[in-house]
Design a protein around this motif. Sequence first.
Motif, PDB file in Angstrom:
ATOM      1  N   SER A   1       0.691  -1.282   0.132  1.00  0.00           N
ATOM      2  CA  SER A   1       0.002   0.012   0.107  1.00  0.00           C
ATOM      3  C   SER A   1       1.145   1.212   0.154  1.00  0.00           C
ATOM      4  N   GLN A   2       0.458   2.227  -0.483  1.00  0.00           N
ATOM      5  CA  GLN A   2       1.145   3.568  -0.557  1.00  0.00           C
ATOM      6  C   GLN A   2       0.078   4.527  -0.179  1.00  0.00           C
ATOM      7  N   LYS A   3       0.581   5.672   0.498  1.00  0.00           N
ATOM      8  CA  LYS A   3      -0.071   6.821   0.895  1.00  0.00           C
ATOM      9  C   LYS A   3       0.847   8.059   0.748  1.00  0.00           C
ATOM     10  N   PRO A   4       0.408   8.930   0.080  1.00  0.00           N
ATOM     11  CA  PRO A   4      -1.249   9.232  -0.341  1.00  0.00           C
ATOM     12  C   PRO A   4      -1.160   8.724  -1.795  1.00  0.00           C
ATOM     13  N   SER A   5      -2.495   8.279  -2.409  1.00  0.00           N
ATOM     14  CA  SER A   5      -2.615   7.744  -3.740  1.00  0.00           C
ATOM     15  C   SER A   5      -2.418   9.013  -4.535  1.00  0.00           C
ATOM     16  N   ARG A   6      -2.887  10.340  -4.308  1.00  0.00           N
ATOM     17  CA  ARG A   6      -2.459  11.407  -5.307  1.00  0.00           C
ATOM     18  C   ARG A   6      -2.456  12.584  -4.436  1.00  0.00           C
TER      19      ARG A   6
ATOM     20  N   LEU B   1       6.880  16.618   0.073  1.00  0.00           N
ATOM     21  CA  LEU B   1       5.838  15.638   0.295  1.00  0.00           C
ATOM     22  C   LEU B   1       6.276  14.201   0.695  1.00  0.00           C
ATOM     23  N   THR B   2       6.079  13.794   1.884  1.00  0.00           N
ATOM     24  CA  THR B   2       6.461  12.228   1.918  1.00  0.00           C
ATOM     25  C   THR B   2       5.348  11.284   1.778  1.00  0.00           C
ATOM     26  N   ILE B   3       5.809  10.382   0.869  1.00  0.00           N
ATOM     27  CA  ILE B   3       5.187   9.211   0.450  1.00  0.00           C
ATOM     28  C   ILE B   3       5.547   7.870   1.366  1.00  0.00           C
ATOM     29  N   GLN B   4       4.434   7.245   1.779  1.00  0.00           N
ATOM     30  CA  GLN B   4       4.635   5.965   2.557  1.00  0.00           C
ATOM     31  C   GLN B   4       4.452   4.699   1.759  1.00  0.00           C
TER      32      GLN B   4
ATOM     33  N   PRO C   1      13.047   2.178   8.246  1.00  0.00           N
ATOM     34  CA  PRO C   1      13.322   1.948   9.620  1.00  0.00           C
ATOM     35  C   PRO C   1      13.069   0.175   9.834  1.00  0.00           C
ATOM     36  N   ASN C   2      12.337  -0.739   9.251  1.00  0.00           N
ATOM     37  CA  ASN C   2      12.316  -1.897   9.367  1.00  0.00           C
ATOM     38  C   ASN C   2      12.041  -2.668   7.957  1.00  0.00           C
ATOM     39  N   LEU C   3      11.805  -3.883   7.825  1.00  0.00           N
ATOM     40  CA  LEU C   3      11.547  -4.882   6.806  1.00  0.00           C
ATOM     41  C   LEU C   3      10.389  -4.547   5.948  1.00  0.00           C
ATOM     42  N   THR C   4       9.284  -3.783   6.583  1.00  0.00           N
ATOM     43  CA  THR C   4       7.906  -3.771   5.932  1.00  0.00           C
ATOM     44  C   THR C   4       7.670  -2.380   5.723  1.00  0.00           C
ATOM     45  N   PHE C   5       8.560  -1.389   5.931  1.00  0.00           N
ATOM     46  CA  PHE C   5       8.015   0.235   5.625  1.00  0.00           C
ATOM     47  C   PHE C   5       9.248   0.914   5.318  1.00  0.00           C
ATOM     48  N   SER C   6       8.589   1.920   4.319  1.00  0.00           N
ATOM     49  CA  SER C   6       9.708   3.006   3.814  1.00  0.00           C
ATOM     50  C   SER C   6       8.961   4.115   3.470  1.00  0.00           C
TER      51      SER C   6
END
Lengths: 115, 110
Positions: free
Chosen positions: A5-10, A19-22, A71-76
């Motif tokens: 999943s990514q946030k935001p989508s737009r 802007l920071t994208i997760q 920071p971990n193996l599931t998130f950037s």
Amino acid sequence: SAVISQKPSRDICQRGTSLTIQCQVDSQVTMMFWYRQQPGQSLTLIATANQGSEATYESGFVIDKFPISRPNLTFSTLTVSNMSPEDSSIYLCSVARDRAEYEQYFGPGTRLTVT
Amino acid sequence: EDKVVQSPLSLVVHEGDTVTLNCSYEVTNFRSLLWYKQEKKAPTFLFMLTSSGIEKKSGRLSSILDKKELFSILNITATQTGDSAVYLCAVDGKNYKYIFGTGTRLKVSA
């Protein structure tokens, strides 16, 4: 495959802001990558996000403009700093479960417009 | 310099037609070639090819790799309007980095 999943989508942002994208994955993965796709263009690799250390940037991309955290193996996260209209693109994260797994799976992408 | 070239750049066909998309490459340290379908934002994985001459097949889609001539083709038979998309070819080369072609934009008309 992994669920990404990514946030935001737009988002629509003003020139000069950041802007920071997760990017969140539903399971641990070894490799995470960030790509940019400018309008009408193909995908270009920005950097490889390394867990616990600095990202590895491709030619033409620098940490001051595109700081990345992992920071971990599931998130950037990818930050697009001091934006200009030329940064208007789709930003995509992708993952590969481990170094032996060649195929990368892509997140849904973030469409960024800079005015 | 590593590069991946796709042809044609765009293609319009009628439903039921068969299409062949091409991908040629020049890269160092070739590991695999991948095909993706991109409809909106996210490319979705179709095939990964590592060995020459072995066809990968999924429904109406199939693909094959020629490592001697450095190219791959993606075939779609009995095309449907839902096949309309951009098809991306990528080569996994040095240090797990993907090099993407510019894509082929396919439009299937009813």
